[in-house]
Design a protein around this motif. Structure first.
Motif, PDB file in Angstrom:
ATOM      1  N   LYS A   1       0.820  -1.214   0.000  1.00 24.78           N
ATOM      2  CA  LYS A   1       0.000   0.000   0.000  1.00 24.78           C
ATOM      3  C   LYS A   1       0.855   1.266   0.000  1.00 24.78           C
ATOM      4  CE  LYS A   1      -3.536  -2.678   2.375  1.00 24.78           C
ATOM      5  NZ  LYS A   1      -4.236  -2.956   3.653  1.00 24.78           N
TER       6      LYS A   1
ATOM      7  N   ARG B   1       4.769  11.252  -2.305  1.00 24.11           N
ATOM      8  CA  ARG B   1       3.784  10.174  -2.352  1.00 24.11           C
ATOM      9  C   ARG B   1       4.222   9.015  -1.474  1.00 24.11           C
ATOM     10  NH1 ARG B   1       0.030   8.083  -5.895  1.00 24.11           N
ATOM     11  NH2 ARG B   1      -0.670  10.241  -6.013  1.00 24.11           N
TER      12      ARG B   1
ATOM     13  N   ASP C   1       2.108   7.847   1.844  1.00 22.61           N
ATOM     14  CA  ASP C   1       1.592   6.481   1.904  1.00 22.61           C
ATOM     15  C   ASP C   1       2.143   5.742   3.109  1.00 22.61           C
ATOM     16  OD1 ASP C   1       0.078   6.822  -0.335  1.00 22.61           O
ATOM     17  OD2 ASP C   1       1.259   5.530  -1.638  1.00 22.61           O
TER      18      ASP C   1
END
Length: 219
Positions: free
Chosen positions: A72, A94, A98
């Motif tokens: 993920k 990002r 995450d």
């Protein structure tokens, strides 16, 4: 058994297998140390034989569960030849966002608590599984991005592992240990996004090349 293959779990698993791993994660949150193949089979409405066929044994199931959770954390691929500062920054932000989202989830907190509790106990290899398929796997996935940044003249470092550890530390700070100890940090999506930007900017301040291609100015 301890699987150490590094692969994109989201692509390698069927939807049914993903549902089984989600069931295993929920059981870890609820029962922690008491996770068994029988309990997972019951929760996921499948047979133990199917679990053994797919994952091998309990360690294999735990390995796949950790890999599924780690998948993920997305690493945005970059093109080393045409890489600019804006693209590199976006990829790092990002990854940071995450990772913060994953480690602050109830499932990751429960999984890490069980792993820490088992470390050095001889009960199983969960601690090693979490390290190999969590932190170490994430390093293998992000280092090519860092190397691409160096090749493009955007980053300046002599050792990719050291650079990764610095970035990881800037993102994590004391967040994970506080979560494991029960601190409620209130990590909203906005807070996570802000932390990801801050960590990325601090990393670029440390490792950004003093001379080299710059992101185009707006306007």
């Amino acid at each position: 058994m301890q699987a150490s293959a590094d692969f994109d779990t989201s692509e390698a698993l069927t939807e049914r297998q993903q549902a089984v791993l989600d069931a295993a994660l929920r059981l870890l949150v609820e029962d922690g140390d008491n996770l068994t193949m029988t309990a997972v089979a019951r929760r996921a409405s499948c047979s133990k034989e199917t679990l053994y066929k797919w994952f091998g044994d309990r360690d294999g199931l735990l390995t796949a569960t950790v890999q599924w959770q780690a998948s993920k954390v997305r690493v945005v691929p970059v093109d080393g030849k045409g890489l600019d500062l804006a693209s590199l920054t976006a990829s790092l932000e990002r990854f940071a966002a995450d990772w913060l989202k994953v480690i602050s989830s109830d499932t990751s907190i429960a999984l890490n608590r069980v792993a820490v509790g088992h470390a050095g106990s001889g009960k199983d290899d969960l601690g090693a599984i979490v390290l190999e398929n969590g932190r170490f796997a994430l390093a293998r996935r992000l280092k090519p991005v860092l190397e691409a940044g160096r090749q493009a003249g955007l980053l300046d470092f002599s050792d990719a592992e050291t650079a990764f550890r610095t970035f990881f530390g800037l993102v994590a700070r004391d967040v994970q240990i506080r979560l494991l100890l029960g601190d409620r940090l209130g990590l909203t999506a906005a807070a996570i996004g802000g932390d990801a930007v801050r960590a990325t900017q601090q990393f670029l301040a440390l490792y950004g090349a003093k001379t080299g291609p710059q992101a185009p100015r707006a306007g």
